[in-house]
Scaffold this motif. Sequence first.
Motif, PDB file in Angstrom:
ATOM      1  N   PHE B 200      54.344  59.653  39.299  1.00 38.57           N
ATOM      2  CA  PHE B 200      53.349  60.734  39.336  1.00 38.57           C
ATOM      3  C   PHE B 200      53.650  61.661  40.503  1.00 38.57           C
ATOM      4  CE2 PHE B 200      51.424  57.444  36.881  1.00 38.57           C
ATOM      5  CZ  PHE B 200      50.662  58.107  35.933  1.00 38.57           C
ATOM      6  N   LEU B 201      53.441  62.950  40.291  1.00 40.37           N
ATOM      7  CA  LEU B 201      53.593  63.926  41.359  1.00 40.37           C
ATOM      8  C   LEU B 201      52.215  64.162  41.959  1.00 40.37           C
ATOM      9  CD1 LEU B 201      55.770  66.432  39.301  1.00 40.37           C
ATOM     10  CD2 LEU B 201      56.580  64.655  40.877  1.00 40.37           C
ATOM     11  N   LYS B 202      52.129  64.061  43.278  1.00 43.50           N
ATOM     12  CA  LYS B 202      50.832  64.208  43.917  1.00 43.50           C
ATOM     13  C   LYS B 202      50.908  65.243  45.029  1.00 43.50           C
ATOM     14  CE  LYS B 202      49.526  59.603  44.328  1.00 43.50           C
ATOM     15  NZ  LYS B 202      48.539  58.571  44.690  1.00 43.50           N
ATOM     16  N   ASP B 203      49.794  65.937  45.229  1.00 40.13           N
ATOM     17  CA  ASP B 203      49.637  66.825  46.370  1.00 40.13           C
ATOM     18  C   ASP B 203      48.438  66.285  47.138  1.00 40.13           C
ATOM     19  OD1 ASP B 203      49.391  68.806  48.190  1.00 40.13           O
ATOM     20  OD2 ASP B 203      48.887  70.402  46.770  1.00 40.13           O
ATOM     21  N   ASP B 205      45.694  63.887  47.718  1.00 40.82           N
ATOM     22  CA  ASP B 205      45.010  62.930  46.851  1.00 40.82           C
ATOM     23  C   ASP B 205      44.877  63.444  45.425  1.00 40.82           C
ATOM     24  OD1 ASP B 205      44.647  61.070  48.801  1.00 40.82           O
ATOM     25  OD2 ASP B 205      42.701  61.860  49.435  1.00 40.82           O
ATOM     26  N   ARG B 206      45.621  64.479  45.097  1.00 44.21           N
ATOM     27  CA  ARG B 206      45.449  65.112  43.796  1.00 44.21           C
ATOM     28  C   ARG B 206      46.732  64.969  42.977  1.00 44.21           C
ATOM     29  NH1 ARG B 206      42.339  69.803  42.215  1.00 44.21           N
ATOM     30  NH2 ARG B 206      43.357  70.802  40.439  1.00 44.21           N
ATOM     31  N   VAL B 207      46.578  64.642  41.708  1.00 46.92           N
ATOM     32  CA  VAL B 207      47.759  64.554  40.856  1.00 46.92           C
ATOM     33  C   VAL B 207      48.142  65.966  40.412  1.00 46.92           C
ATOM     34  CG1 VAL B 207      46.569  64.283  38.614  1.00 46.92           C
ATOM     35  CG2 VAL B 207      48.801  63.223  38.960  1.00 46.92           C
ATOM     36  N   VAL B 208      49.440  66.264  40.437  1.00 45.77           N
ATOM     37  CA  VAL B 208      49.874  67.610  40.028  1.00 45.77           C
ATOM     38  C   VAL B 208      50.962  67.555  38.958  1.00 45.77           C
ATOM     39  CG1 VAL B 208      49.210  68.747  42.182  1.00 45.77           C
ATOM     40  CG2 VAL B 208      51.506  67.748  41.970  1.00 45.77           C
ATOM     41  N   GLY B 209      51.251  66.357  38.478  1.00 39.16           N
ATOM     42  CA  GLY B 209      52.249  66.270  37.423  1.00 39.16           C
ATOM     43  C   GLY B 209      52.788  64.867  37.274  1.00 39.16           C
ATOM     44  N   VAL B 210      53.794  64.748  36.411  1.00 39.67           N
ATOM     45  CA  VAL B 210      54.382  63.429  36.168  1.00 39.67           C
ATOM     46  C   VAL B 210      55.907  63.512  36.189  1.00 39.67           C
ATOM     47  CG1 VAL B 210      52.460  62.499  34.807  1.00 39.67           C
ATOM     48  CG2 VAL B 210      54.263  63.801  33.655  1.00 39.67           C
ATOM     49  N   GLY B 220      47.828  70.243  35.471  1.00 40.98           N
ATOM     50  CA  GLY B 220      46.589  70.382  36.229  1.00 40.98           C
ATOM     51  C   GLY B 220      45.765  69.110  36.193  1.00 40.98           C
ATOM     52  N   LYS B 221      45.831  68.435  35.052  1.00 45.73           N
ATOM     53  CA  LYS B 221      45.053  67.217  34.880  1.00 45.73           C
ATOM     54  C   LYS B 221      45.915  66.208  34.118  1.00 45.73           C
ATOM     55  CE  LYS B 221      40.974  70.132  34.154  1.00 45.73           C
ATOM     56  NZ  LYS B 221      39.799  69.474  34.756  1.00 45.73           N
ATOM     57  N   SER B 340      37.108  56.697  32.801  1.00 43.80           N
ATOM     58  CA  SER B 340      36.646  56.976  34.160  1.00 43.80           C
ATOM     59  C   SER B 340      37.562  57.921  34.912  1.00 43.80           C
ATOM     60  CB  SER B 340      36.579  55.640  34.916  1.00 43.80           C
ATOM     61  OG  SER B 340      36.095  55.798  36.216  1.00 43.80           O
ATOM     62  N   ASP B 341      36.983  58.554  35.945  1.00 44.82           N
ATOM     63  CA  ASP B 341      37.837  59.212  36.928  1.00 44.82           C
ATOM     64  C   ASP B 341      38.412  58.123  37.828  1.00 44.82           C
ATOM     65  OD1 ASP B 341      35.545  58.495  38.255  1.00 44.82           O
ATOM     66  OD2 ASP B 341      34.982  60.527  38.835  1.00 44.82           O
ATOM     67  N   THR B 342      39.288  58.501  38.747  1.00 40.78           N
ATOM     68  CA  THR B 342      39.955  57.522  39.607  1.00 40.78           C
ATOM     69  C   THR B 342      39.921  58.048  41.040  1.00 40.78           C
ATOM     70  OG1 THR B 342      42.158  58.518  39.559  1.00 40.78           O
ATOM     71  CG2 THR B 342      41.582  57.042  37.716  1.00 40.78           C
ATOM     72  N   PRO B 343      40.354  57.231  41.985  1.00 42.56           N
ATOM     73  CA  PRO B 343      40.422  57.729  43.366  1.00 42.56           C
ATOM     74  C   PRO B 343      41.393  58.913  43.515  1.00 42.56           C
ATOM     75  CG  PRO B 343      40.529  55.335  43.331  1.00 42.56           C
ATOM     76  CD  PRO B 343      40.623  55.789  41.909  1.00 42.56           C
ATOM     77  N   VAL B 344      42.285  59.114  42.544  1.00 39.38           N
ATOM     78  CA  VAL B 344      43.198  60.261  42.595  1.00 39.38           C
ATOM     79  C   VAL B 344      42.548  61.433  41.840  1.00 39.38           C
ATOM     80  CG1 VAL B 344      45.478  61.135  41.960  1.00 39.38           C
ATOM     81  CG2 VAL B 344      45.213  58.756  42.707  1.00 39.38           C
ATOM     82  N   GLU B 345      42.396  62.552  42.489  1.00 41.31           N
ATOM     83  CA  GLU B 345      41.757  63.716  41.862  1.00 41.31           C
ATOM     84  C   GLU B 345      42.505  64.166  40.615  1.00 41.31           C
ATOM     85  OE1 GLU B 345      40.429  67.431  44.091  1.00 41.31           O
ATOM     86  OE2 GLU B 345      40.742  65.985  45.719  1.00 41.31           O
ATOM     87  N   GLU B 346      41.754  64.513  39.611  1.00 41.40           N
ATOM     88  CA  GLU B 346      42.283  65.019  38.332  1.00 41.40           C
ATOM     89  C   GLU B 346      43.146  63.999  37.588  1.00 41.40           C
ATOM     90  OE1 GLU B 346      40.907  67.402  37.079  1.00 41.40           O
ATOM     91  OE2 GLU B 346      40.190  68.679  38.701  1.00 41.40           O
ATOM     92  N   LEU B 347      43.076  62.733  38.002  1.00 42.01           N
ATOM     93  CA  LEU B 347      43.716  61.660  37.242  1.00 42.01           C
ATOM     94  C   LEU B 347      42.607  60.797  36.633  1.00 42.01           C
ATOM     95  CD1 LEU B 347      46.393  60.122  36.473  1.00 42.01           C
ATOM     96  CD2 LEU B 347      45.905  58.647  38.432  1.00 42.01           C
ATOM     97  N   TYR B 348      42.656  60.658  35.330  1.00 49.54           N
ATOM     98  CA  TYR B 348      41.600  59.946  34.613  1.00 49.54           C
ATOM     99  C   TYR B 348      42.210  58.779  33.830  1.00 49.54           C
ATOM    100  CZ  TYR B 348      39.278  64.312  35.739  1.00 49.54           C
ATOM    101  OH  TYR B 348      38.767  65.381  36.415  1.00 49.54           O
ATOM    102  N   VAL B 349      41.414  57.706  33.664  1.00 51.62           N
ATOM    103  CA  VAL B 349      41.926  56.560  32.900  1.00 51.62           C
ATOM    104  C   VAL B 349      40.997  56.241  31.718  1.00 51.62           C
ATOM    105  CG1 VAL B 349      43.200  55.403  34.725  1.00 51.62           C
ATOM    106  CG2 VAL B 349      40.772  54.896  34.439  1.00 51.62           C
ATOM    107  N   ASN B 350      41.629  55.842  30.650  1.00 48.95           N
ATOM    108  CA  ASN B 350      40.924  55.385  29.453  1.00 48.95           C
ATOM    109  C   ASN B 350      41.625  54.101  29.036  1.00 48.95           C
ATOM    110  OD1 ASN B 350      39.742  54.998  26.982  1.00 48.95           O
ATOM    111  ND2 ASN B 350      40.099  57.077  26.239  1.00 48.95           N
TER     112      ASN B 350
END
Lengths: 100, 405
Positions: B200-203, B205-210, B220-221, B340-350
Amino acid sequence: MLLITCPHCGPRDEVEFHYGGQAHVAYPDDPHALTDREWAEFLFYRDNAKGLFAERWQHAVGCRKWFNAVRDTVTYTFQSTYAAGESAPNGVAATHGGTP
Amino acid sequence: MAEKLPEHPDFLWRNPDPKSSYDAIIVGGGGHGLATAYYLASQHGMTNIAVLEKGWLGGGNMARNTTIIRSNYLWDESAAIYEHSLKLWEQLPEELDYDFLFSQRGVLNLAHTLQDVRESQRRVNANALNGVDAYFLSPEEVKEVCPIINIGDDIRYPIMGATYQPRAGIAKHDHVAWAFARRCDQLGVDLIQNCEVTGFLKDGDRVVGVETTRGRISAGKVGLAAAGHSSVLAELAGVRLPIQSHPLQALVSELFEPVHPTVVMSNHVHVYVSQAHKGELVMGAGIDSYNGYGQRGAFHVIEEQMAAAVELFPIFARAHVLRTWGGIVDTTLDASPIISDTPVEELYVNCGWGTGGFKGTPASGYTFAHMIATGAAHPLNKSFSLDRFETGHLIDEHGAAAVAH
């Protein structure tokens, strides 16, 4: 069917055993000091390794003793089994809390 | 006569190369990932999105399940989301303009002990309060719904009754995936196969890509819908999930004329069975006890489920098993999913759908799309958050999950 080597009785069929999940997860030293997050970690969060995994089994219809094993969760091959209380082989210790 | 299956056109979707950037990326091209992309595009107008699949679309648990759809869960939160799912199932063939053979042939959940009977009656009452169709049937009434079933008392666990949900049923799983995939493609979604996420690419605490096997893709998400591999994937993003992955086995018989008109499940003797449209008897049991990713399991589990099936359906003794297989299910400690959302911004899990993900496909996608698009939980999934393991607001569905895990 897995062939599991009980450290006390030798190799037996999987149906003789009960699975107990991740090994070496220690009860908190000071339970009163734990935050809700830490309690959640202790109760609900376990490693879910793809590859070598230290886990607990009980020889339920044999000697009935709990013991530990290191197994590959992809090939289902057992690398080793060892008595409860013994340390995990190098490199597969739990990343979660646990005692050595 | 077996039912005729819908035609399968050669090309239902494009096979584009990944672009360098998307507004949102869904990881996992199974039912839940495809449904999420569909609702992102159709409900939220997000069409600059991609679904990344490491293998082929619908080739994971979507291809390995026993296709049962029902909503007779105990707790309010579960009844709400699974009943919403069932209502979506009822409208999806028309909405997607694709007949995936959704067949509302009903489901019986058998009771074999006095405790089973009490639990079943409690669940039927809970269902009624939640607007879910459910009835408690006597053994004779069970026999009317499913004439081949053995209601004799000379077996180890005689049938003492059953819950019955008439609106439950089955659907043709591959066609469900294709129906979503075709409509996603029409809406402009890029469905990218053979594209495994490796990081994962992160900036901050925010995910910005994979990072993928087909290069870096910014986004973005990012939404994860990877079933058995959810925790492996989330760990790459530094997120720890309360998930354990186990093999769950199923099998089919050779083809038969229609003999089994409904779906029968038994948590107590551990078998569930329906007859596929083409004629196979499709059955499954509980998960294998140990953690695993090997997409296979132990033979004794199959042996036990067959023994249970033959006691309940004596005519199955003459049926030959055609093939068996295993899928890897992601289980939680309360047998309820995590959206749910996760501790990483804009990263969500199902994830965490365990043994029951297929029935949840539409509502899973519907609520997950809402969460990804708006950043906030839909009322239907706000209880299914990661923080319930911290607050203690668990949704314990081990009884109604109908399969031990």
